[in-house]
Design an enzyme around this catalytic site. Structure first.
Site, PDB file in Angstrom:
ATOM      1  N   ASP A 102     -10.225   1.289   7.729  1.00 18.38           N
ATOM      2  CA  ASP A 102     -10.218   2.676   7.243  1.00 18.38           C
ATOM      3  C   ASP A 102     -11.204   3.532   8.035  1.00 18.38           C
ATOM      4  OD1 ASP A 102      -8.309   2.270   5.222  1.00 18.38           O
ATOM      5  OD2 ASP A 102      -9.840   1.541   3.830  1.00 18.38           O
ATOM      6  N   HIS A 131      -4.513   6.473   0.322  1.00 15.53           N
ATOM      7  CA  HIS A 131      -3.702   5.258   0.336  1.00 15.53           C
ATOM      8  C   HIS A 131      -4.218   4.338  -0.752  1.00 15.53           C
ATOM      9  CE1 HIS A 131      -7.099   4.025   2.922  1.00 15.53           C
ATOM     10  NE2 HIS A 131      -6.798   2.770   2.620  1.00 15.53           N
ATOM     11  N   GLU A 172       0.842  -1.185   0.000  1.00 12.55           N
ATOM     12  CA  GLU A 172       0.000   0.000   0.000  1.00 12.55           C
ATOM     13  C   GLU A 172       0.889   1.250   0.000  1.00 12.55           C
ATOM     14  OE1 GLU A 172      -3.219   0.161   2.746  1.00 12.55           O
ATOM     15  OE2 GLU A 172      -4.025  -1.775   2.103  1.00 12.55           O
ATOM     16  N   HIS A 213      -5.112   0.407  -2.302  1.00 15.90           N
ATOM     17  CA  HIS A 213      -5.527  -0.960  -2.002  1.00 15.90           C
ATOM     18  C   HIS A 213      -5.028  -1.843  -3.143  1.00 15.90           C
ATOM     19  CE1 HIS A 213      -9.220  -0.009   0.834  1.00 15.90           C
ATOM     20  NE2 HIS A 213      -8.056   0.328   1.362  1.00 15.90           N
TER      21      HIS A 213
END
Lengths: 153, 93
Positions: free
Chosen positions: A95, A82, A26, A84
């Site tokens: 999250d 971020h 990530e 995935h």
């Protein structure tokens, strides 16, 4: 309520590039701007030590650096993004647990090393679920595939 | 002399958008109480019902995490600086 945020096209391109570069881990970063208009990207290291393929973490020192940079540039911290890797660009329960009211969460799906989708999310109260936020960015539609569904995976 | 407390962006709605609030105190616990008197909305953001620091919040005194100092009993004095830092993390799982 329709929520939206504006991204400069080069911001989207930089996020897509950084997310793809971090694959299979990530990637993450901060986005700065003003009044829901993102103009500046600050790439950050993912300091998650255990499972960086499915988790990210911004160190407190890096967070403080972001705030100082925003002050120095006369802009505001608006977003943490971020990626995935091979996982939908929708927020997980993790999250949601780390979401802060007043900061948008942006998630990039990186599929087999290529940034393929992006979603923006926001909580409007401490106990509220994520609300989907529309990303507007004229001229940079390639990566932007607005998601129609809301909620957590 | 008051000790400057840096307020992170997501908590500035509780401080009238101020990035820094200065309060007089001898330790972190009393510093937070003075801060909450001035900005009541911050209490629930920083402390849990057990009156301990919430796990999603870090407080640094002079760049040191107070969890590795004396926690809420950490002493503060003239010239010190305090940073409130929200935990930023998440991920696909």
């Amino acid at each position: 309520m329709l929520l939206s945020v504006v991204f400069e096209p080069e911001v989207l391109e930089e996020i897509a590039r950084a997310a793809a570069k971090a694959y299979p881990y990530e990637g993450c970063g901060a986005l700065l701007g003003e009044a829901r208009h993102v103009r500046v990207t600050l790439p950050l290291p993912n300091t998650e030590k255990g499972t960086p393929r499915v988790r990210f973490e911004v160190s407190p020192k890096d967070y403080l650096g972001v705030e100082r940079e925003a002050d120095a540039r006369g802009v505001r911290l608006l977003v943490f993004w971020h990626s995935h890797p091979d996982h939908p660009a929708r927020p997980s329960a993790t999250d949601r647990a780390f979401a802060w009211e007043g900061l948008l969460t942006v998630i990039v799906l990186v599929e087999r090393g290529r940034s393929a989708d992006i979603g923006a999310w926001e909580i409007l109260g401490p106990e509220s679920p994520f609300e989907s936020v529309e990303i507007a960015s004229p001229g940079a539609a390639a990566l932007v595939t607005p998601l129609s569904k809301e909620g957590e995976t | 002399m008051p000790v400057p407390v840096r307020i992170p962006t997501p908590l500035r709605r509780f401080t009238g958008d101020r990035a820094e609030v200065s309060v007089k105190a001898a330790d972190l616990s009393s510093l937070l109480e003075r801060l909450f008197e001035e900005c009541p909305g911050l209490r629930g953001q920083l402390l849990g019902e057990d009156r301990k620091l919430r796990s999603f919040v870090n407080i640094y005194v002079n760049d040191e995490d107070v969890r590795f100092l004396d926690g809420l009993k950490t002493a503060v004095k003239d010239g010190d600086s305090v940073d409130i830092v929200p935990a930023i993390a998440g991920g696909g799982e």
